[in-house]
Design an enzyme around this catalytic site. Sequence first.
Site, mmCIF file in Angstrom:
data_model
loop_
_atom_site.group_PDB
_atom_site.id
_atom_site.type_symbol
_atom_site.label_atom_id
_atom_site.label_comp_id
_atom_site.label_asym_id
_atom_site.label_seq_id
_atom_site.Cartn_x
_atom_site.Cartn_y
_atom_site.Cartn_z
ATOM 1 N N LYS A 81 36.621 -16.782 23.792
ATOM 2 C CA LYS A 81 36.539 -17.671 24.950
ATOM 3 C C LYS A 81 36.798 -19.101 24.505
ATOM 4 O O LYS A 81 36.506 -19.398 23.352
ATOM 5 C CB LYS A 81 35.191 -17.580 25.675
ATOM 6 C CG LYS A 81 33.932 -17.585 24.816
ATOM 7 C CD LYS A 81 33.565 -18.678 23.904
ATOM 8 C CE LYS A 81 33.475 -20.095 24.316
ATOM 9 N NZ LYS A 81 33.079 -21.002 23.201
ATOM 10 N N TYR A 124 29.885 -21.026 29.437
ATOM 11 C CA TYR A 124 28.751 -20.081 29.479
ATOM 12 C C TYR A 124 28.003 -20.193 30.808
ATOM 13 O O TYR A 124 27.518 -19.195 31.347
ATOM 14 C CB TYR A 124 27.786 -20.343 28.318
ATOM 15 C CG TYR A 124 28.319 -19.855 26.992
ATOM 16 C CD1 TYR A 124 28.170 -18.534 26.602
ATOM 17 C CD2 TYR A 124 28.981 -20.722 26.126
ATOM 18 C CE1 TYR A 124 28.667 -18.082 25.396
ATOM 19 C CE2 TYR A 124 29.482 -20.287 24.914
ATOM 20 C CZ TYR A 124 29.321 -18.956 24.558
ATOM 21 O OH TYR A 124 29.829 -18.511 23.360
HETATM 22 P P1 NAD Z 1 36.749 -22.951 13.333
HETATM 23 O O1 NAD Z 1 37.390 -24.292 13.271
HETATM 24 O O2 NAD Z 1 35.551 -22.708 12.493
HETATM 25 O O3 NAD Z 1 37.822 -21.808 12.992
HETATM 26 C C1 NAD Z 1 39.135 -21.841 13.506
HETATM 27 C C2 NAD Z 1 40.047 -21.158 12.512
HETATM 28 O O4 NAD Z 1 41.385 -21.221 13.014
HETATM 29 C C3 NAD Z 1 40.054 -21.837 11.135
HETATM 30 O O5 NAD Z 1 39.995 -20.872 10.124
HETATM 31 C C4 NAD Z 1 41.398 -22.557 11.092
HETATM 32 O O6 NAD Z 1 41.915 -22.647 9.786
HETATM 33 C C5 NAD Z 1 42.254 -21.646 11.953
HETATM 34 N N1 NAD Z 1 43.432 -22.305 12.506
HETATM 35 C C6 NAD Z 1 44.615 -21.711 12.649
HETATM 36 N N2 NAD Z 1 45.512 -22.576 13.141
HETATM 37 C C7 NAD Z 1 44.881 -23.749 13.302
HETATM 38 C C8 NAD Z 1 45.297 -25.028 13.789
HETATM 39 N N3 NAD Z 1 46.552 -25.255 14.189
HETATM 40 N N4 NAD Z 1 44.373 -26.000 13.835
HETATM 41 C C9 NAD Z 1 43.112 -25.791 13.451
HETATM 42 N N5 NAD Z 1 42.661 -24.588 12.989
HETATM 43 C C10 NAD Z 1 43.539 -23.582 12.911
HETATM 44 O O7 NAD Z 1 36.427 -22.691 14.868
HETATM 45 P P2 NAD Z 1 35.421 -21.605 15.440
HETATM 46 O O8 NAD Z 1 34.110 -22.223 15.720
HETATM 47 O O9 NAD Z 1 35.452 -20.397 14.574
HETATM 48 O O10 NAD Z 1 36.088 -21.278 16.876
HETATM 49 C C11 NAD Z 1 37.226 -20.460 16.998
HETATM 50 C C12 NAD Z 1 37.287 -19.847 18.408
HETATM 51 O O11 NAD Z 1 36.139 -19.043 18.598
HETATM 52 C C13 NAD Z 1 37.285 -20.859 19.534
HETATM 53 O O12 NAD Z 1 38.112 -20.438 20.584
HETATM 54 C C14 NAD Z 1 35.845 -20.891 20.008
HETATM 55 O O13 NAD Z 1 35.685 -21.236 21.375
HETATM 56 C C15 NAD Z 1 35.427 -19.474 19.762
HETATM 57 N N6 NAD Z 1 33.976 -19.335 19.492
HETATM 58 C C16 NAD Z 1 33.282 -18.422 20.195
HETATM 59 C C17 NAD Z 1 31.929 -18.282 19.984
HETATM 60 C C18 NAD Z 1 31.145 -17.231 20.723
HETATM 61 O O14 NAD Z 1 29.922 -17.233 20.627
HETATM 62 N N7 NAD Z 1 31.791 -16.330 21.430
HETATM 63 C C19 NAD Z 1 31.293 -19.088 19.045
HETATM 64 C C20 NAD Z 1 32.039 -19.999 18.327
HETATM 65 C C21 NAD Z 1 33.384 -20.120 18.557
#
Ligand code: NAD
Length: 369
Positions: free
Chosen positions: A135, A220
Amino acid sequence: MNTRRHFLQQLAATAVTIPFIPLSTLGCAPGKPGGDVMLRVALMGLGSYATRVAEAMKDCTRAKLVGAVSGTPSKLKDWQSKYGIPEKNCYNYDTYDQIKNNPDIDVVYITTPNALHHDGVLRVAAAGKHVICEKPMALNAKQGQEMVDACKKAGVKLLVGYRMHFEPKTLEVIQMRKDGEFGKILFFQGQCGFSIGDPTQWRLNKELAGGGSLMDIGIYAINGARYMTGEDPVWVTAQETKTNPEKFKEGVDETIQFQLGFPSGAVASCLSTYNMNNLDRFYLDGEKGFAEMQPSTGYGPIKGRTHKGALTQPHKTHQTIQMDAMAGIILANEKPPVPVDGEEAVKDLKIIDAIYKAVKEPHKIDLQL
Ligand code: NAD
């Protein structure tokens, strides 16, 4: 013992010692709905949430991490050794279309920043693999609908990481509402937010996040308003406040309050913010009773009570139960108690579009979901 359960337990037990089992050797039909197999998952975007999902999947009985997509070769090496992922199941962002030739991966779970979800889903669908997308599924409803259409055309399933749809206390409240225990639903309040840190992170970059708090955490309250009341809203109003325009640039919302109206006459009042802590609370009020949850959507344990007393369902790691349930949806066409498909996400994206419109227009925006 039930044959299916016995098989899955044996498979799970074996999987502890053998990192990867080619299911063809077990006489199974990989990825075929109804097949008595483990769902074989590749994660794309190996950041903090992907790590949480990977750790949680160690306890899954119906899903198993077998592949990874990353732009960072060293991360792929780390994940190979940490999670027993074979080299042949590792891809980067230039090569992952080749997953179509890999019979050992059933589904790709996209956990990249929001703006990359659309392209990722389209490419995975074109590769003929099922998709789970985090999401918000897309940056707007138009993108979301394109993703739904692409998956339909490719004949693959599109699911969204709505982990609360499997959370036991949340499901108990939903069941109580369905059973009429709250009577006619009159009001929902959803307060979702946290004080965000590092101003350089992608969540505060309009290009990558598609917005601000609403895309990330306010969603949420939007999604919760729908599963708690059991209705889809028909109008929305919204107001935005910004105390720090330096940190929250144009197009990145800091705080939005929004109101939703439902066909029954019930209303919702919600707050989405990147500038306040201790905001993770749902309140549902009906003619005969209420439910209150705080925390309501964090990683848990979720806590709550109703007019009948405390909610006592035991905590389970959200991502573990989500992935086991999604294995059932993808492999055996099981129906979740609350939908987690692409159409469900398009409804939330339509509401997000309308909220962003409503902060600019001081009147009710009509919604048709
Ligand atoms: P994060 O920054 O920790 O991870 C993102 C990953 O994508 C990194 O490994 C990064 O290297 C990679 N990536 C690939 N291309 C990229 C670019 N062009 N720019 C930046 N990063 C790039 O983020 P996250 O917290 O893991 O969030 C990722 C997704 O998961 C989001 O859509 C977020 O909304 C979702 N999320 C959902 C929940 C949930 O509870 N369902 C919780 C946290 C995050």
